[in-house]
Motif scaffolding. Sequence first.
Motif, PDB file in Angstrom:
ATOM      1  N   GLY A 125      -5.704   9.278  14.130  1.00 30.63           N
ATOM      2  CA  GLY A 125      -6.148  10.523  14.740  1.00 30.63           C
ATOM      3  C   GLY A 125      -5.995  11.678  13.780  1.00 30.63           C
ATOM      4  O   GLY A 125      -5.686  11.483  12.596  1.00 30.63           O
ATOM      5  N   GLY A 126      -6.189  12.849  14.298  1.00 30.37           N
ATOM      6  CA  GLY A 126      -6.010  14.059  13.503  1.00 30.37           C
ATOM      7  C   GLY A 126      -6.805  13.982  12.210  1.00 30.37           C
ATOM      8  O   GLY A 126      -7.937  13.515  12.193  1.00 30.37           O
ATOM      9  N   PRO A 127      -6.190  14.417  11.102  1.00 28.00           N
ATOM     10  CA  PRO A 127      -6.917  14.449   9.826  1.00 28.00           C
ATOM     11  C   PRO A 127      -7.312  13.056   9.327  1.00 28.00           C
ATOM     12  O   PRO A 127      -8.195  12.936   8.484  1.00 28.00           O
ATOM     13  N   SER A 128      -6.658  11.988   9.834  1.00 27.45           N
ATOM     14  CA  SER A 128      -7.006  10.634   9.390  1.00 27.45           C
ATOM     15  C   SER A 128      -8.281  10.114  10.027  1.00 27.45           C
ATOM     16  O   SER A 128      -8.842   9.115   9.563  1.00 27.45           O
ATOM     17  N   ARG A 129      -8.713  10.774  11.066  1.00 25.31           N
ATOM     18  CA  ARG A 129      -9.823  10.262  11.866  1.00 25.31           C
ATOM     19  C   ARG A 129     -11.094  10.039  11.042  1.00 25.31           C
ATOM     20  O   ARG A 129     -11.869   9.121  11.326  1.00 25.31           O
ATOM     21  N   LEU A 130     -11.293  10.899  10.046  1.00 29.05           N
ATOM     22  CA  LEU A 130     -12.528  10.787   9.259  1.00 29.05           C
ATOM     23  C   LEU A 130     -12.285  10.258   7.844  1.00 29.05           C
ATOM     24  O   LEU A 130     -13.148  10.376   6.972  1.00 29.05           O
ATOM     25  N   ALA A 131     -11.132   9.627   7.652  1.00 31.88           N
ATOM     26  CA  ALA A 131     -10.835   9.076   6.326  1.00 31.88           C
ATOM     27  C   ALA A 131     -11.719   7.862   6.037  1.00 31.88           C
ATOM     28  O   ALA A 131     -12.073   7.104   6.955  1.00 31.88           O
ATOM     29  N   PHE A 132     -12.048   7.674   4.769  1.00 32.19           N
ATOM     30  CA  PHE A 132     -12.729   6.442   4.355  1.00 32.19           C
ATOM     31  C   PHE A 132     -11.763   5.269   4.486  1.00 32.19           C
ATOM     32  O   PHE A 132     -10.570   5.406   4.198  1.00 32.19           O
ATOM     33  N   HIS A 133     -12.281   4.135   4.922  1.00 31.98           N
ATOM     34  CA  HIS A 133     -11.426   2.956   5.099  1.00 31.98           C
ATOM     35  C   HIS A 133     -12.272   1.701   5.027  1.00 31.98           C
ATOM     36  O   HIS A 133     -13.496   1.753   5.166  1.00 31.98           O
ATOM     37  N   GLY A 134     -11.595   0.569   4.815  1.00 31.58           N
ATOM     38  CA  GLY A 134     -12.285  -0.719   4.735  1.00 31.58           C
ATOM     39  C   GLY A 134     -11.269  -1.838   4.779  1.00 31.58           C
ATOM     40  O   GLY A 134     -10.076  -1.603   5.001  1.00 31.58           O
ATOM     41  N   VAL A 135     -11.761  -3.059   4.617  1.00 31.41           N
ATOM     42  CA  VAL A 135     -10.893  -4.234   4.658  1.00 31.41           C
ATOM     43  C   VAL A 135     -11.219  -5.096   3.438  1.00 31.41           C
ATOM     44  O   VAL A 135     -12.394  -5.413   3.185  1.00 31.41           O
ATOM     45  N   ALA A 136     -10.175  -5.462   2.645  1.00 28.60           N
ATOM     46  CA  ALA A 136     -10.362  -6.333   1.474  1.00 28.60           C
ATOM     47  C   ALA A 136     -10.763  -7.728   1.945  1.00 28.60           C
ATOM     48  O   ALA A 136     -10.472  -8.110   3.084  1.00 28.60           O
TER      49      ALA A 136
END
Length: 220
Positions: free
Chosen positions: A186-197
């Motif tokens: 949530g919060g500022p992390s909500r729009l962070a780039f992310h993925g799975v190796a």
Amino acid sequence: MTFDLFDDLPEDSAATPAIEPLADGAVVLRGVARADAEVLLADVQAIVARAPWRHMVTPGGLKMSVAMTNCGACGWVSDARGYRYDAADPLSGQAWPDMPASFRELAASAAAQAGFAGFAPDACLINRYVPGTRLSLHQDRDERDFTAPIVSVSLGLPAVFLFGGMRRADKPQRVRLAHGDVVVWGGPSRLAFHGVAPLADGDHPLLGPLRINLTFRKAR
Ligand code: MD3
Ligand code: FE
């Protein structure tokens, strides 16, 4: 390969989870879904009987290596026309299966533990990984309201989750997510780039050579 050192602890070890901060607005609740895993997986099987696993195609024409389905009032879909939430499963033309109580209750309780009281997801995207499956870096921005968190539940084989920053080029941290781990973004992390190796080989006692991830969203 080896499995969690904690797999043999009594079930009530999940009653006092450590809340592990990951980033601003993101917390890991280690193992909190472990006691519910059989129920969650039976509910996944019932969903898949009505809305089968499928490999969606990106707007750019690439077939995703993750197999997906959804439950809830709307579901995430991708095709040549783009990414969106739709109330109907494009394979059947029917509504997605209802979100099971086990899913809703776990998502709401995890969100509340992370400080997001009253989380009421209307969509759950269910992702299935086999060894070699990966999910490339992306943002989740097809939802209407970014003030609601996303809650993710990992089941089966462990994965290395890539958690980046606000820019695609930001170097991601690598976080191991194992069976029963729940993460609230949530919060500022909500729009962070992310993925799975790419998923490593393995054989999970409940799921065999699979990882299943539930992501709960407030899409509308
Ligand atoms: C961080 N799924 O379905 S769950 C996805 O393991 C997705 O299947 C991954 O990314 C999976 O979109 C990761 C963790 C997750 C989900 C949504 C996020 C992390 C997030 C949204 C914002 C930031
Ligand atoms: Fe995502």
